[in-house]
Design an enzyme around this catalytic site. Structure first.
Site, short mmCIF file in Angstrom:
data_model
loop_
_atom_site.label_atom_id
_atom_site.label_comp_id
_atom_site.label_asym_id
_atom_site.label_seq_id
_atom_site.Cartn_x
_atom_site.Cartn_y
_atom_site.Cartn_z
N GLU A 1 0.87 -1.17 0.00
CA GLU A 1 0.00 0.00 0.00
C GLU A 1 0.91 1.23 0.00
OE1 GLU A 1 -2.72 0.36 3.32
OE2 GLU A 1 -3.46 2.28 2.55
N ARG B 1 5.30 -12.76 9.67
CA ARG B 1 5.97 -11.51 9.32
C ARG B 1 7.29 -11.42 10.06
NH1 ARG B 1 2.28 -7.81 9.17
NH2 ARG B 1 3.51 -5.95 9.44
N LYS C 1 4.38 0.93 9.48
CA LYS C 1 4.53 2.16 8.71
C LYS C 1 3.89 3.35 9.41
CE LYS C 1 3.07 0.19 4.88
NZ LYS C 1 2.53 -0.02 3.54
#
Ligand code: ATP
Ligand code: MG
Length: 558
Positions: free
Chosen positions: A33, A259, A269
């Site tokens: 994204e 992850r 982020k």
């Protein structure tokens, strides 16, 4: 083609799909994204997607998952493209945007409405949550759930036409409000958002939700294996529901992996953006940031990051990787390849009393003892030098092998010197050391020369170049900054001393350093020229990593 043997669980699924004939090829995607810069966690995903596809002779797309116009920017798109290329991966002409598919997604949404599988709901904020129920309690049907198909279709079209305010209506899938998986309780598909999009401008005022857009974007691109992180596991039934309900063939298989979490590091982020906005760091590419651009500016090479990704592998359970492994990967590489130079971070002046004023002698030093082909260079030795202030002690402990009054040390590549006296200023600070050199002791010239225990680096005072040298420590002072107790927030763990700036003296060859060229400053670590703040007049170097290898030691012990 002979199918390469699987070496992890993702490849096992792929091999089984190829063997069974379910798939004849492999096509993956990396779907960021564009709402921030990529970090080392994304590098793991990039590495996984590109190398997995390549192993099976397949392809990987870069897809920008740009379905939230509020947070996305062109700056982020550009940085992501740069970072993926820099890491060494190429998506060829397959650069896609979820926003490219808005028309198709809208069409699929209307199909679902027509099938009676989606409806327009008028519940607002709090009520939506109430009706959804909880993990232990079933939800309730929305009062709008059974509204006629034509009415939903009409409202959806009017939503798209911009007739309504944000939040007035939303489109949701009609699945099961009592489903044990909360994601299946009539999830939202489209909402009204009167925001300009960085690519589609004001063409749309309704935007699809991630869970709806993602599986369909994968399908549109012919993705065979949609690799994502574990938090999407519970979304997989919904992912499959959209594709199955729409009757689409050749459905992509979603596969989840754990992850990357790194010790002393924060990866989200949203939080990295907070660090940037609150100016805790100098920007997204601050050398302390775990971003790809930060690591790059710090001095990491693409190959060292790929090596790190290879070593951590993939697993199905979350874990924390020791940040020392990352340091190990770049240190190993630089140990083999970096040119050795001399620099002094906290200089004190040495005056060689028995050296002739104005006389200089060329000293030849190797560029890299691990690589003969790197050759050698000449540096000048003279009467006034700088050495590291920590290489002198007024009251040395026993077995101190460097300088003190009466002590001897070898100056790397040059002569053995003896410290004779210390000169202090009126405040009692050491101003200079007076030493004598032994003319018989030149390095390499005399096999019978005196042997001394310590060798230190030095630079010639009249030739040294000034530089700002930045030393870094972890940005967070604790191993897991996400692990907060009551009354604490992650920002409490920010390390106030994560950057120390030194006014250093460097050997003159470093004047010609180019951005991102990497050096070993002898005894001090690996350094690279800062790509942003350095100029020929004001050199700035970043320490990439220290010399000492804690990872190797940990490995040996265990
Ligand atoms: P963050 O949580 O850091 O904000 P994100 O998951 O929201 O990241 P996306 O842009 O959606 O960021 O991520 C793109 C891809 O990278 C996704 O497939 C995601 O699963 C993967 N990814 C993100 N963070 C990590 C991580 N720490 N380790 C491995 N893969 C990751
Ligand atoms: Mg995300």
């Amino acid at each position: 083609m002979k199918i390469p043997v699987a070496s992890n669980f993702i490849q096992e699924i792929i091999v089984s799909d190829l063997n069974s004939g379910k798939r004849s090829e492999v096509h993956t995607r990396f779907p960021p994204e564009p709402n921030g810069y990529l970090h080392i966690g994304h590098a793991k995903s990039i590495y996984l997607n590109f190398t997995t596809a390549a192993k099976y002779n397949g392809k990987t797309n870069l897809r920008f998952d740009d379905t939230n116009p509020a947070k996305e920017e062109v700056e982020y798109v550009d940085s992501i493209r740069d970072d993926v290329h820099w890491l060494g991966f190429d998506w060829e002409d397959r650069e896609f945007y979820a926003s490219d598919y808005y028309g198709k997604l809208y069409y699929f949404a209307e199909q679902l409405i027509l099938m009676g599988k989606a409806y327009i709901c008028e519940l607002q904020g709090e009520a939506v949550r109430e009706y959804r129920g909880t993990l232990t309690e079933a939800g309730k049907n929305s009062p709008w759930r059974d509204r006629p198909v034509q009415e939903s279709l009409d409202l959806f079209r009017r939503m798209r036409a911009g007739e309504f305010d944000e939040g007035a209506y939303f489109l949701r899938a009609k699945i099961d409000m009592a489903h044990p998986n909360m994601n299946m309780r009539d999830p939202a598909m489209y909402r009204i958002k009167k925001e300009s999009h960085h690519r589609t401008g004001d063409q749309w005022c309704i935007y699809p939700m991630y869970d709806f857009a993602h599986p369909l974007s994968d399908w549109i691109e012919g993705i065979t294996h949609s690799i994502c992180t574990l938090e999407f596991e519970a979304h997989r039934p919904l992912y499959d529901w959209f594709l199955e309900t729409l009757g689409l063939e050749n459905r992509p298989q979603q596969i989840e992996f754990a992850r990357l979490n790194l010790s002393y590091t924060m990866m989200s982020k949203r939080r990295l953006l907070e660090l940037v906005q609150s100016q805790v760091v100098m920007g997204w590419d601050d050398p302390r940031m775990p971003t790809i651009s930060g690591l790059r500016r710090r001095g990491y090479s693409p190959s060292s990051i790929r090596e790190f990704c290879e070593r951590i592998g993939v697993a199905k359970a979350d874990s924390m990787v020791d940040v020392n492994l990352l340091y190990f990967c770049i240190r190993e590489e630089l140990n083999a390849s970096a040119m050795r130079v001399m620099a002094v971070l906290d200089p004190i002046k040495v005056i060689i009393d028995n050296w002739e004023e104005g006389h200089f002698e060329e000293i030849e030093v190797e560029n890299n003892p691990n690589d003969e082909s790197a050759g050698s260079r000449k540096i000048l030795f003279g009467k006034e030098l700088y050495i590291e202030s920590s290489d002198f002690m007024e009251d040395p402990p026993k077995k101190y092998h460097r300088l003190f009054v009466g002590g001897v040390v070898r100056l790397k590549g040059a002569y053995v010197i003896t410290c004779q006296s210390v000169v202090k200023d009126s405040d009692g600070n050491i101003k200079e050391l007076h030493c004598t050199y032994d003319p018989q002791s030149k390095s390499g010239s005399n096999p019978n020369a005196v042997r001394v225990r310590g060798t230190i680096q030095w630079v010639s005072a009249s030739h040294a170049v000034d530089a700002e040298v930045r030393l870094f420590d972890h940005l967070f002072a604790v191993e897991n900054p996400q692990d907060t107790s009551e009354g604490e927030t992650w920002t409490d763990f920010i390390n106030p001393n994560s950057m120390i700036v030194k006014n250093a003296k460097l050997e003159p060859s470093l004047k010609g350093a180019t951005p991102e060229s990497r050096y070993q400053f002898m005894r001090l670590g690996y350094f690279c020229l800062d790509s942003k703040d350095s100029s020929p007049e004001n050199l700035v170097f970043n320490r990439t990593v220290e010399l000492k290898d804690t990872w190797g030691k940990i490995q040996k012990k265990s």
